[in-house]
Design a protein around this motif. Structure first.
Motif, PDB file in Angstrom:
ATOM      1  N   PRO A  27       0.815  -1.223   0.000  1.00  0.00           N
ATOM      2  CA  PRO A  27       0.000   0.000   0.000  1.00  0.00           C
ATOM      3  C   PRO A  27       0.848   1.272   0.000  1.00  0.00           C
ATOM      4  O   PRO A  27       0.492   2.256  -0.650  1.00  0.00           O
ATOM      5  N   GLU A  28       1.966   1.264   0.726  1.00  0.00           N
ATOM      6  CA  GLU A  28       2.839   2.438   0.760  1.00  0.00           C
ATOM      7  C   GLU A  28       3.408   2.716  -0.633  1.00  0.00           C
ATOM      8  O   GLU A  28       3.441   3.861  -1.089  1.00  0.00           O
ATOM      9  N   LEU A  29       3.858   1.677  -1.294  1.00  0.00           N
ATOM     10  CA  LEU A  29       4.425   1.834  -2.631  1.00  0.00           C
ATOM     11  C   LEU A  29       3.376   2.303  -3.632  1.00  0.00           C
ATOM     12  O   LEU A  29       3.632   3.181  -4.457  1.00  0.00           O
ATOM     13  N   GLU A  30       2.170   1.709  -3.543  1.00  0.00           N
ATOM     14  CA  GLU A  30       1.091   2.103  -4.455  1.00  0.00           C
ATOM     15  C   GLU A  30       0.668   3.551  -4.205  1.00  0.00           C
ATOM     16  O   GLU A  30       0.430   4.319  -5.149  1.00  0.00           O
ATOM     17  N   GLY A  31       0.575   3.923  -2.932  1.00  0.00           N
ATOM     18  CA  GLY A  31       0.203   5.298  -2.611  1.00  0.00           C
ATOM     19  C   GLY A  31       1.237   6.298  -3.099  1.00  0.00           C
ATOM     20  O   GLY A  31       0.894   7.369  -3.615  1.00  0.00           O
ATOM     21  N   ALA A  32       2.520   5.938  -2.972  1.00  0.00           N
ATOM     22  CA  ALA A  32       3.586   6.818  -3.440  1.00  0.00           C
ATOM     23  C   ALA A  32       3.540   6.959  -4.959  1.00  0.00           C
ATOM     24  O   ALA A  32       3.720   8.051  -5.503  1.00  0.00           O
ATOM     25  N   ALA A  33       3.267   5.858  -5.651  1.00  0.00           N
ATOM     26  CA  ALA A  33       3.188   5.896  -7.110  1.00  0.00           C
ATOM     27  C   ALA A  33       2.023   6.766  -7.576  1.00  0.00           C
ATOM     28  O   ALA A  33       2.163   7.547  -8.530  1.00  0.00           O
ATOM     29  N   ASP A  34       0.879   6.638  -6.919  1.00  0.00           N
ATOM     30  CA  ASP A  34      -0.279   7.469  -7.273  1.00  0.00           C
ATOM     31  C   ASP A  34       0.017   8.948  -7.054  1.00  0.00           C
ATOM     32  O   ASP A  34      -0.356   9.804  -7.868  1.00  0.00           O
ATOM     33  N   TYR A  35       0.680   9.232  -5.950  1.00  0.00           N
ATOM     34  CA  TYR A  35       1.022  10.626  -5.631  1.00  0.00           C
ATOM     35  C   TYR A  35       1.953  11.212  -6.694  1.00  0.00           C
ATOM     36  O   TYR A  35       1.720  12.318  -7.205  1.00  0.00           O
ATOM     37  N   LEU A  36       3.013  10.475  -7.031  1.00  0.00           N
ATOM     38  CA  LEU A  36       3.964  10.981  -8.022  1.00  0.00           C
ATOM     39  C   LEU A  36       3.325  11.125  -9.397  1.00  0.00           C
ATOM     40  O   LEU A  36       3.629  12.061 -10.145  1.00  0.00           O
TER      41      LEU A  36
END
Length: 311
Positions: free
Chosen positions: A224-233
């Motif tokens: 979830p952390e990685l997916e959230g970071a990808a969505d943000y970027l």
């Protein structure tokens, strides 16, 4: 738009390593270069003043010479030589010798006086104590200057990693906070002037440091952390693409953000790393502040540090 650049010089060849990059920015943006040297006043303060070097000739601390022969004339001559040389390369240049202390305060005041949009400086000067002094000066300038600071720190062989004077690729470290995104505004200005491409980087790190405690990120939380970071970027990147920039987003997992950012910069051969001095308030601000401090020691690539406005 960049209109004014401050370039502090200490008279050493290492201190001059920032000049190709500063000149490139000035030529690309049309900004005026302001070369400045801060000289400590006469008296006891000279005990803490780095010696000045001009064309290989040393002027030691506390040198007993007549007032008419003191360093200001030599220092002004040194700056004028660089002023003439850079003007010959097509840059708009001015220079001044400032007498006062502390050095960082004088530079910060002068940056405000010339309405500097960017300070470009080396992180250390000569060897030994003088090198340590200039390193501490750059740290203090980052904290006090009213503008972003682009730090060039040569390695032990007095060389800068990458191509001097090249500004074609910016690596922008973001942590998801609005304050960290303050790094984007000066990056936009520089990238637009130099037609640079951007790589947005988010490091998901483990362990997460919380004061004296260290808490690991559970494996089931990484995804979830990685997916959230990808969505943000992706969201940030789309906004930049609409402005005409070429953008790539990267999310990496690493033990410490500073080391991971430095590794990605090397792998991507970034010309400049850009980072804000802190992210959220409180503990998180201290964490991101340590990232900037870590980068100042871990990478030999030019580092642009942006200090967001006071909350």
């Amino acid at each position: 738009m960049l209109r004014s650049l401050l370039v502090p010089l200490d008279g050493s060849s290492t201190g001059e390593r920032c000049l190709p990059l500063a000149t490139k920015v000035a030529q690309s943006s049309g900004a005026r270069l302001h070369l400045a040297h801060v000289r400590f006043p006469s008296g006891p303060e000279l005990l803490t003043s780095p010696p000045f070097e001009l064309d290989g000739e040393d002027f030691p601390e506390g040198e007993d010479v007549g007032e008419g022969e003191r360093q200001p004339g030599r220092e002004a001559e040194y700056l004028r030589r660089w002023e003439d040389r850079l003007a010959g390369e097509g840059a708009s240049v001015a220079s001044t010798v400032i007498e006062g202390a502390p050095i960082a305060d004088e530079l910060a005041d002068y940056a405000a006086e010339v309405a500097a949009d960017l300070v470009v400086m080396s992180s250390r000067g000569r060897g030994g104590l003088a090198r340590a002094l200039l390193g501490s000066v750059s740290d203090e300038v980052i904290r006090r200057a009213p503008a972003p600071v682009l730090v060039v720190h040569p390695d032990r062989k007095d060389k800068v990693v990458g191509s001097p004077g090249t500004l074609g690729h910016f690596l922008v470290a973001l942590d998801g906070s609005p304050l960290a995104e303050h790094a984007l505004d000066p990056v936009r200005k520089l990238a637009k002037a130099t037609d640079a491409r951007l790589t947005l980087l988010h490091v998901v790190s483990d362990p997460t440091y919380l004061g004296p405690r260290v808490t690991g990120l559970r494996p089931d939380r990484f995804e979830p952390e990685l997916e959230g970071a990808a969505d943000y970027l992706k969201k940030v990147g789309e906004g930049l693409r609409q402005e005409g920039f070429e953008v790539e987003e990267m999310v990496v997992q690493g033990d410490t953000p500073a080391a991971s950012i430095a590794e990605v910069a090397d792998a991507q051969d970034a010309d400049v790393i850009a980072v804000a001095t802190h992210g959220f308030g409180g503990v998180k601000r201290a964490v991101l502040g340590s990232v900037t401090d870590g980068l100042l020691t871990k990478t030999r690539r030019p580092l642009m540090v942006v200090r967001p406005p006071a909350e």
